[in-house]
Design a protein around this motif. Structure first.
Motif, PDB file in Angstrom:
ATOM      1  N   LEU A 130       0.641  -1.231  -0.220  1.00  0.00           N
ATOM      2  CA  LEU A 130      -0.363  -0.182  -0.159  1.00  0.00           C
ATOM      3  C   LEU A 130       0.780   1.080   0.308  1.00  0.00           C
ATOM      4  N   PRO A 131       0.813   2.401  -0.591  1.00  0.00           N
ATOM      5  CA  PRO A 131       1.274   3.549  -0.792  1.00  0.00           C
ATOM      6  C   PRO A 131       1.418   4.263   0.617  1.00  0.00           C
ATOM      7  N   PRO A 132       2.232   5.324   1.227  1.00  0.00           N
ATOM      8  CA  PRO A 132       2.120   5.765   2.410  1.00  0.00           C
ATOM      9  C   PRO A 132       0.841   6.663   2.682  1.00  0.00           C
ATOM     10  N   SER A 157       4.911   7.165   6.887  1.00  0.00           N
ATOM     11  CA  SER A 157       5.829   7.180   5.824  1.00  0.00           C
ATOM     12  C   SER A 157       6.003   5.156   6.278  1.00  0.00           C
ATOM     13  N   LYS A 158       5.474   4.763   7.204  1.00  0.00           N
ATOM     14  CA  LYS A 158       5.240   3.468   7.838  1.00  0.00           C
ATOM     15  C   LYS A 158       4.960   2.393   6.060  1.00  0.00           C
ATOM     16  N   CYS A 159       5.673   1.322   5.591  1.00  0.00           N
ATOM     17  CA  CYS A 159       5.114   0.171   4.709  1.00  0.00           C
ATOM     18  C   CYS A 159       3.987  -0.570   5.160  1.00  0.00           C
ATOM     19  N   ALA A 179       9.548   7.833  -2.170  1.00  0.00           N
ATOM     20  CA  ALA A 179      10.735   7.458  -1.585  1.00  0.00           C
ATOM     21  C   ALA A 179      10.605   6.635  -0.425  1.00  0.00           C
ATOM     22  N   PHE A 180       9.854   5.594  -0.165  1.00  0.00           N
ATOM     23  CA  PHE A 180      10.174   5.178   1.124  1.00  0.00           C
ATOM     24  C   PHE A 180      10.170   4.020   1.597  1.00  0.00           C
ATOM     25  N   CYS A 181       9.983   3.310   2.820  1.00  0.00           N
ATOM     26  CA  CYS A 181      10.612   2.837   2.777  1.00  0.00           C
ATOM     27  C   CYS A 181      10.291   1.919   4.707  1.00  0.00           C
ATOM     28  N   CYS A 182       9.933   0.700   4.942  1.00  0.00           N
ATOM     29  CA  CYS A 182       9.849   0.465   6.497  1.00  0.00           C
ATOM     30  C   CYS A 182      10.686   1.008   6.982  1.00  0.00           C
ATOM     31  N   ASP A 183      12.288   0.979   6.110  1.00  0.00           N
ATOM     32  CA  ASP A 183      13.681   0.433   6.795  1.00  0.00           C
ATOM     33  C   ASP A 183      14.316   2.437   7.037  1.00  0.00           C
TER      34      ASP A 183
END
Length: 273
Positions: A139-141, A148-150, A224-228
């Motif tokens: 899912l998009p943020p 910005s959680k994944c 540009a997003f990611c859980c990390d």
């Protein structure tokens, strides 16, 4: 008086033997498209006549005469529903239904008749729809909340009487069930740096999609997003370095160009302001 009582008792026993019918109904399950075999442990005799009916005393599907080795399969019964899908074994009396469909579900009755008695056995066949493989998407943020959680989403369509679950190893993280027909299910999961499995199951079978940590939080094309958080920081630093390098090249080109213009004017005797 004594002799008549014995005779009456023998007659009763005889009648019980002729019309013996078991109350036990054997449950059999099969996945749609697979084959199912119905068979009893009763030892057959050489002169037995075996009949298979769909539902209790319903339409006759098969008749087997072991004495004459004659097998009759009723291909046109129920509008040809079972055409080319019934197989029988003269030795065991078993009935096999191939390429099963949902409409094959129901009670099948096996009647074994001989000169001495008649026995009936019933099989309740349940046909489960073949389960689809769960699909995992990202899912998009949530831009409105600034998050910005994944978040991963596991989805299936056109299912009934199933449970959809997220697993971490053998531990269930969350699950959702449905009993209605032809429903769509989805279950989200906030991902971390770990491996997960999404499992769709009913009481008979299951389908599983595995997800390794290397597959988690893939960036979308316009963000540009990611859980990390460390990966976000690395991407940000890389973007800054690229920007600084681009500006440096432009400044260098401008300075070099201006210097070249001054040298050209100096040689021509023109005053450089």
């Amino acid at each position: 008086m004594f002799d008549r009582s014995i005779l009456l008792c023998l007659c009763c026993c005889r009648l019980v033997g002729v019309f013996a019918e078991t109350d036990e109904v054997k449950s059999v399950s099969v996945t749609e498209g697979d084959s199912v075999s119905l068979q009893t442990d009763t030892e057959l005799q050489k002169d037995d006549v075996i009949m298979w009916n769909f539902k209790t005393n319903g339409p006759l599907l098969v008749r087997i005469n072991r004495a004459t080795n004659d097998i009759s399969i009723k291909e046109d019964v129920l509008d040809g529903r079972f055409r080319d899908r019934l197989k029988v074994d003269n030795q065991t009396g078993s009935l096999t239904i191939t390429n099963t469909s949902i409409t094959d579900a129901g009670v099948y009755q096996m009647t074994i008749s001989s000169k001495e008695n008649k026995n009936k056995h019933k099989f309740n066949v349940t046909v489960y729809a073949r389960l689809p493989v769960p699909v995992i998407s990202e899912l998009p943020p949530n831009s409105s909340s600034g998050s910005s959680k994944c978040v991963l989403l596991c989805s299936v369509v056109n299912v009934s009487h199933v449970t959809l679950s997220w697993y971490k190893g053998i531990s269930v993280l969350s699950s959702i069930s449905v009993c209605d027909l032809n429903r769509s299910l989805s279950l989200d999961l906030e991902c971390l740096d770990d491996s997960y499995s999404c499992v769709l199951n009913n009481s008979f079978s299951n389908q599983t999609t595995h997800l390794d940590n290397t597959d988690l939080c893939l960036p979308c094309s316009d963000c540009a997003f990611c859980c990390d958080a460390s990966e976000v920081f690395i991407r940000l630093v890389a973007s800054v370095l690229v920007g600084v390098a681009t500006v440096s090249v432009l400044v260098y080109d401008i300075i070099t160009s201006r210097k070249g213009e001054k040298e050209t004017l100096s040689r021509s005797g023109m005053r450089v302001l």
